[in-house]
Design an enzyme around this catalytic site. Structure first.
Site, PDB file in Angstrom:
ATOM      1  N   HIS A 167       9.419 -34.161  -6.432  1.00  0.00           N
ATOM      2  CA  HIS A 167       7.989 -33.827  -6.518  1.00  0.00           C
ATOM      3  C   HIS A 167       7.792 -32.427  -7.099  1.00  0.00           C
ATOM      4  CE1 HIS A 167       7.943 -37.155  -3.521  1.00  0.00           C
ATOM      5  NE2 HIS A 167       6.847 -37.479  -4.187  1.00  0.00           N
ATOM      6  N   PHE A 169       7.388 -29.897 -10.996  1.00  0.00           N
ATOM      7  CA  PHE A 169       6.484 -29.773 -12.142  1.00  0.00           C
ATOM      8  C   PHE A 169       6.729 -30.868 -13.191  1.00  0.00           C
ATOM      9  CE2 PHE A 169       5.304 -27.624 -16.260  1.00  0.00           C
ATOM     10  CZ  PHE A 169       3.931 -27.673 -16.051  1.00  0.00           C
TER      11      PHE A 169
END
Length: 452
Positions: A167, A169
């Site tokens: 989770h 960028f």
């Protein structure tokens, strides 16, 4: 070096000439003059600058868009959770350098497809690609967004995604890129207004801000600060929303600051609704609602559009298996790494262990077959009922992924059976007079040979 050549510079030739000059002066003067040292320094500096921008691919000249696999190598256990200032500034400098460069038409078209390979792009390049999405959807003139504001917003978003396996960028970018692709593939620009499209794209950008790698079940069971703050109701998703609007509250990164109060209110309401929809505990509720309105779906009906927007961000959020296998499979490795990290912590802390995250029980294929069969395909197929063109773009690849992991699961099961049979043969051969006849051993060996 390729870029230097393309620009008409031959660094090797320059170096050789400088070395020759240095040698000649050394023989004549007995020492190397300061001016030569200065020239060497300038050549080295020039080389460094060229090499540092060789990845700039915006003219479509230097980025390798081949089928080569670019697997991630995230040593997250050696990195801090939050990005360091030095790490952020380095990426910011690259982003600022690249932000004014023209992105090629080839890359722009590729960006609209579900086959886009995120592994070929660095974080600074990804920010430029996000900037392209806002530009090509004409958000900048429509919402009067100053380019510097957009850049600062995107940088703040980058800064607030953490160094975790899944989770992160790059996941934010993949979800946004899939949403962007779906907008173009389904021609939503002719069916929904710009504010709805802005809501969907910005929701995708912000949907996992400040995720720490531990899901809602962990937050609630561990009684974390987030679980206490949001009363166990979608603690992560509520937090992602809060961080998004924390960024947007700052004047220097508020891309909505030139909108009317009513426009801002509508966008805020829409973003919150979309991000909260990514909580998988609400999956069935949202899918059932969408199925109920499908037969009479009306793009002029606000309630219908709201549900569709939630479905679109849900599809985008879990769309990795709709991508080519060489792009999707490394993402699964990242996800399992994050899952295993959580289950390890749950065991250490004496908390209930999330079953689908337990490294002792979950395998790569077993984690996917059920998820694809019972979650992905039903969701994607309902969306394709509204947009039949999506069948070939996202459903066919998911079916292929299901076949791939089903075969992998069968292969692992055969390997497990063979291993058990081998151990049985070895054990029986080591046991003298233990009641296991040579005939039994021979039949076991033949079964093993036949299975192989």
């Amino acid at each position: 070096m390729e870029l230097a050549g393309a620009l008409g510079f031959d660094l090797l030739s320059m170096e050789k000439r400088l070395q020759g000059l240095e040698k000649k002066l050394l023989m004549e003067a007995g020492e190397t003059p300061a001016v030569v040292y200065e020239m060497k320094k300038q050549v080295d500096s020039f080389r460094e600058k060229l090499e540092s921008v060789e990845h700039l691919s915006w003219l479509g000249l230097f980025k390798d868009l081949s089928d080569e696999t670019h697997k991630p190598s995230p040593f997250y256990h050696k990195r801090t959770l939050h990005k360091t200032r030095k790490e952020c500034e380095k990426v910011r400098e690259k982003f600022v350098q690249m932000s004014s460069l023209e992105v090629s038409d080839q890359v722009r078209q590729y960006l609209k497809t579900p086959t886009f390979d995120n592994w070929q792009w660095e974080d600074a390049e990804i920010m430029v690609l996000l900037q392209v999405m806002y530009t090509d959807l004409e958000f900048i003139p429509t919402f009067d967004i100053e380019p510097e504001l957009l850049q600062h917003f995107l940088f703040e978003v980058y800064r607030r995604y953490n160094n975790i396996p899944f989770h992160n960028f790059k996941h934010c970018f993949c979800v946004t890129q899939m949403m962007y692709g779906l907008i173009w593939l389904t021609d939503l620009r002719s069916k929904m207004d710009s504010i709805d499209l802005m809501i969907m794209l910005t929701s995708a950008v912000c949907h996992d801000l400040d995720h720490t790698g531990y899901n809602n079940a962990y937050q609630i069971n561990a009684r974390t600060e987030l679980a206490l703050r949001y009363n166990d109701i979608s603690p992560l998703e509520n937090h992602h929303c809060a961080v998004a609007f924390e960024i947007l509250e700052k004047a220097e990164s508020n891309i909505f600051r030139n909108l009317s109060v009513d426009q801002y209110k509508r966008i805020r309401e829409g973003i919150i609704k979309c991000i909260l929809a990514t909580d998988m505990t609400r999956h069935n509720e949202i899918l059932i609602k969408f199925k109920s309105i499908l037969p009479t779906f009306d793009f002029t009906n606000k309630d219908h559009k709201d549900v569709l927007m939630m479905i679109l961000i849900k599809v985008s959020d879990i769309s990795n298996e709709a991508r080519p296998m060489e792009v999707a499979e490394p993402w699964l490795d990242c996800l399992l790494q994050e899952f295993y990290n959580q289950s390890d912590v749950e065991k250490l802390e004496g908390l209930p262990v999330t079953p689908f995250m337990d490294r002792d029980k979950v395998t790569k294929p077993s984690s996917q077959t059920g998820f694809i069969r019972f979650v992905l395909l039903p969701l994607f197929m309902e969306l394709a009922n509204l947009f039949p063109c999506l069948e070939q773009h996202i459903i066919d690849p998911v079916r292929k992924a299901l076949d791939y992991y089903t075969e992998m699961e069968k292969a692992l099961e055969r390997e497990k059976q063979n291993r058990a049979l081998t151990e049985k043969i070895v054990k029986s051969s080591d046991t003298c007079g233990g009641g296991h006849s040579s005939t039994d051993s021979q039949s076991d060996a033949e079964a093993l040979k036949a299975d192989v």
